[in-house]
Design a protein around this motif. Sequence first.
Motif, PDB file in Angstrom:
ATOM      1  N   THR A   1       0.804   0.814 -14.175  1.00  0.00           N
ATOM      2  CA  THR A   1       1.657   1.992 -14.713  1.00  0.00           C
ATOM      3  C   THR A   1       3.075   1.605 -14.606  1.00  0.00           C
ATOM      4  O   THR A   1       3.402   0.482 -14.105  1.00  0.00           O
ATOM      5  CB  THR A   1       1.716   3.175 -13.637  1.00  0.00           C
ATOM      6  OG1 THR A   1       1.772   2.742 -12.532  1.00  0.00           O
ATOM      7  CG2 THR A   1      -0.039   3.543 -13.533  1.00  0.00           C
ATOM      8  N   SER A   2       4.136   2.374 -15.012  1.00  0.00           N
ATOM      9  CA  SER A   2       5.228   2.039 -15.033  1.00  0.00           C
ATOM     10  C   SER A   2       6.131   2.243 -13.710  1.00  0.00           C
ATOM     11  O   SER A   2       7.209   1.636 -13.594  1.00  0.00           O
ATOM     12  CB  SER A   2       6.150   2.955 -16.243  1.00  0.00           C
ATOM     13  OG  SER A   2       5.665   4.151 -15.925  1.00  0.00           O
ATOM     14  N   SER A   3       5.285   2.734 -12.690  1.00  0.00           N
ATOM     15  CA  SER A   3       5.836   2.687 -11.743  1.00  0.00           C
ATOM     16  C   SER A   3       4.729   3.338 -10.384  1.00  0.00           C
ATOM     17  O   SER A   3       4.141   4.100 -11.169  1.00  0.00           O
ATOM     18  CB  SER A   3       7.234   3.700 -11.287  1.00  0.00           C
ATOM     19  OG  SER A   3       6.727   4.985 -11.530  1.00  0.00           O
ATOM     20  N   CYS A   4       5.095   3.602  -9.262  1.00  0.00           N
ATOM     21  CA  CYS A   4       3.978   4.042  -8.333  1.00  0.00           C
ATOM     22  C   CYS A   4       4.454   5.428  -8.348  1.00  0.00           C
ATOM     23  O   CYS A   4       3.422   6.280  -8.467  1.00  0.00           O
ATOM     24  CB  CYS A   4       4.502   3.581  -6.855  1.00  0.00           C
ATOM     25  SG  CYS A   4       3.523   4.597  -5.477  1.00  0.00           S
ATOM     26  N   THR A   5       5.658   6.132  -8.680  1.00  0.00           N
ATOM     27  CA  THR A   5       5.779   7.471  -8.856  1.00  0.00           C
ATOM     28  C   THR A   5       5.042   7.998 -10.280  1.00  0.00           C
ATOM     29  O   THR A   5       4.407   9.138 -10.240  1.00  0.00           O
ATOM     30  CB  THR A   5       7.380   7.690  -9.467  1.00  0.00           C
ATOM     31  OG1 THR A   5       7.922   7.159  -8.297  1.00  0.00           O
ATOM     32  CG2 THR A   5       7.870   9.018  -9.697  1.00  0.00           C
TER      33      THR A   5
ATOM     34  N   ASN B   1       7.053  -6.061  -1.952  1.00  0.00           N
ATOM     35  CA  ASN B   1       6.754  -7.275  -1.654  1.00  0.00           C
ATOM     36  C   ASN B   1       6.750  -8.351  -2.959  1.00  0.00           C
ATOM     37  O   ASN B   1       7.369  -9.463  -3.021  1.00  0.00           O
ATOM     38  CB  ASN B   1       5.337  -7.494  -1.092  1.00  0.00           C
ATOM     39  CG  ASN B   1       5.396  -7.094   0.395  1.00  0.00           C
ATOM     40  OD1 ASN B   1       6.541  -6.578   0.900  1.00  0.00           O
ATOM     41  ND2 ASN B   1       4.307  -7.314   1.061  1.00  0.00           N
ATOM     42  N   ILE B   2       6.051  -7.748  -4.059  1.00  0.00           N
ATOM     43  CA  ILE B   2       6.129  -8.448  -5.415  1.00  0.00           C
ATOM     44  C   ILE B   2       6.413  -7.446  -6.262  1.00  0.00           C
ATOM     45  O   ILE B   2       6.316  -6.166  -5.977  1.00  0.00           O
ATOM     46  CB  ILE B   2       4.820  -9.061  -5.785  1.00  0.00           C
ATOM     47  CG1 ILE B   2       3.394  -8.197  -5.866  1.00  0.00           C
ATOM     48  CG2 ILE B   2       4.263 -10.120  -4.825  1.00  0.00           C
ATOM     49  CD1 ILE B   2       2.491  -8.609  -6.849  1.00  0.00           C
ATOM     50  N   HIS B   3       6.918  -7.590  -7.286  1.00  0.00           N
ATOM     51  CA  HIS B   3       7.473  -6.464  -8.309  1.00  0.00           C
ATOM     52  C   HIS B   3       7.729  -7.176  -9.790  1.00  0.00           C
ATOM     53  O   HIS B   3       7.436  -8.167  -9.896  1.00  0.00           O
ATOM     54  CB  HIS B   3       8.736  -6.356  -7.658  1.00  0.00           C
ATOM     55  CG  HIS B   3      10.015  -7.421  -8.106  1.00  0.00           C
ATOM     56  ND1 HIS B   3      10.917  -7.252  -9.090  1.00  0.00           N
ATOM     57  CD2 HIS B   3      10.191  -8.616  -7.412  1.00  0.00           C
ATOM     58  CE1 HIS B   3      11.645  -8.358  -8.973  1.00  0.00           C
ATOM     59  NE2 HIS B   3      11.320  -9.104  -8.078  1.00  0.00           N
ATOM     60  N   CYS B   4       8.031  -6.131 -10.599  1.00  0.00           N
ATOM     61  CA  CYS B   4       8.270  -6.445 -11.952  1.00  0.00           C
ATOM     62  C   CYS B   4       9.599  -5.457 -12.297  1.00  0.00           C
ATOM     63  O   CYS B   4       9.680  -5.115 -13.282  1.00  0.00           O
ATOM     64  CB  CYS B   4       7.320  -6.148 -12.862  1.00  0.00           C
ATOM     65  SG  CYS B   4       6.648  -4.648 -13.015  1.00  0.00           S
ATOM     66  N   GLY B   5      10.641  -5.495 -11.406  1.00  0.00           N
ATOM     67  CA  GLY B   5      11.589  -4.458 -11.629  1.00  0.00           C
ATOM     68  C   GLY B   5      11.305  -3.091 -11.308  1.00  0.00           C
ATOM     69  O   GLY B   5      11.551  -2.667 -10.262  1.00  0.00           O
ATOM     70  N   GLU B   6      10.522  -2.678 -12.351  1.00  0.00           N
ATOM     71  CA  GLU B   6      10.036  -1.066 -11.832  1.00  0.00           C
ATOM     72  C   GLU B   6       8.444  -1.318 -12.516  1.00  0.00           C
ATOM     73  O   GLU B   6       8.407  -1.706 -13.604  1.00  0.00           O
ATOM     74  CB  GLU B   6      10.487   0.044 -13.065  1.00  0.00           C
ATOM     75  CG  GLU B   6      11.934   0.279 -12.778  1.00  0.00           C
ATOM     76  CD  GLU B   6      12.433   1.035 -11.622  1.00  0.00           C
ATOM     77  OE1 GLU B   6      11.430   1.873 -11.058  1.00  0.00           O
ATOM     78  OE2 GLU B   6      13.416   1.214 -11.337  1.00  0.00           O
ATOM     79  N   GLY B   7       7.552  -0.907 -11.666  1.00  0.00           N
ATOM     80  CA  GLY B   7       6.302  -0.914 -12.251  1.00  0.00           C
ATOM     81  C   GLY B   7       5.249  -0.198 -11.057  1.00  0.00           C
ATOM     82  O   GLY B   7       5.804  -0.205  -9.939  1.00  0.00           O
TER      83      GLY B   7
END
Length: 382
Positions: free
Chosen positions: A54-58, A184-190
Motif C-alpha cells: 500500500t501507499s502507507s500504513c495509514t 526500520n526499512i522504508h520506501c519514503g512513504e509506503g
Amino acid sequence: MERIPFHRPLITGREVEFLEEVFARGQFGGDGHFTGLAESLLRELTGANSVLLTSSCTAALAMSALLLELGPGDDVIMPAWTFPSTASAFMATGARPVFVDIAPDTLCLSLPEVIRAITPRTKAIVVVHYGGGMADIAELIDIAKERKLHVIEDAAQSLLTTQDSRHAGTFGDLGAISFHSTKNIHCGEGGALLVNNPALQERAEWMRNKGTNRRDFLKGKVHQYEWRTVFAPSMPSELSAAFLCAQLETVQEVTETRRAIWVRYDAEIGQHLKKAGINTLSANKTTQHNGHMYPLLMQDSVARKNFCAQLASRGIEVTGHYLPLHRSPAGKGLSSKKLPITDHVADGIVRLPLWPGLSSQAVDRIIDAVRDTTAIQRIKTR
Ligand SMILES: *Cc1c(COP(=O)(O)O)cnc(C)c1O
C-alpha cells in the motif's frame, strides 16, 4: 564533536539499480513486477498468506476500516498511545475510537482495560505493537474471538517482530505495516496490508486497485476489468515498490544490526538506569523484538527535559514522542476516561538513537553520556 542524529533513513546501496530496472521495464503504475516481488518477499518473511503493498500504513488502516464495514454506531477499542492514523483511519468511516490505557511493561493495550471497555457497540479492537515490541496478542485474540470482535494489528513499527515465532501482523483479521522513512526499512512513504482473514481477500484486492478487479485483468483471468467496490487510496507505484525491494533484500541483516545495538544498550545501561529510577521496556519473554526503539521512561517531563538537554549538550539527539490522542486537538472530545499510564509514559519517554549506520564508537558515546547524565540526575532527585 560530531553530532549523532536520532535517526537516519536506511539506504542499502541498491535502490538506484532497482529503480533503473523500473525504467527498463517501462511499467511505472502499480501492481507490476516489483509490487509482486515485494509482496512475495513479505509473505516469505512473515508467513502471512496474503500481502498487499500500500501507499502507507495509514492507507492500510483506512482499508481495514472499509473492509470490515465499520461505521456510525460502531466502537473501535484502541490505545491513545499511538500515531494519529490509528484513530483517523476508523473515524473516517464514521466509527468511534474508544481509548484504553496501556500496560506498563509493553506500552501496548492493557488486556484487563480492554475487557472493561467492551460494550454491545464494540465491533473491533485495534492493537498497536509499540516500538518494535508486541502486545499480548494471543490472549487478545482469545478475548476478541469469544465476543466475535474483529482484530486489526497496527504493526507499523514491528516488521519481523515475533511472539512464539509468529510474526506481528499475522494474528488479527488484518495487519498493517509501515515503510515510512522513520521505520526500520522504508520506501519514503509506503506500507502493507496483511490480509489474514480469507473472507476479506477479494475485496481487499479490489479496494487497493481503486475499486476494480484490475488485478484479475493483469493476470489474464478476465478480458476487461470492472468497478466492483469502493476504493481506498492505497496503490503504490512501481517506483516505490522497487525501492522497497532493495531494502527488503537486506531486512534480516538490518534487523540483526538493530537488535545488536539494542542488546548493547540494555546490557550496558539497563541496570544502571533502573538504579536511577528510570525504567526501560521489559518485553514479554516470548517476544523477539525488531530493534526498532530503545525507550527510557523518565520520572516526569522535568526529568526528561533535563536529560534531553544534557545529551544534546554532548551532541546526541534524543527525543520523546506522541502527544497521546486523548490530549490531541482532534481527539480531546472523544473520551472522558482517565489514562494514567499513557499520560505518565507520554510525559517521561525518551528514545535513544538507534539505526544500523550508528558506529560502535557512536554507541559508546551514547552509553557514556547516559551513564554520566543519569548519575547527575540521581544526585539531584535525592
Ligand atoms: C508510523 C506509524 C503509522 C503510520 O505509518 P505511515 O506509513 O506513515 O502511514 C501508524 N501507526 C503507527 C503505530 C506508526 O508508528
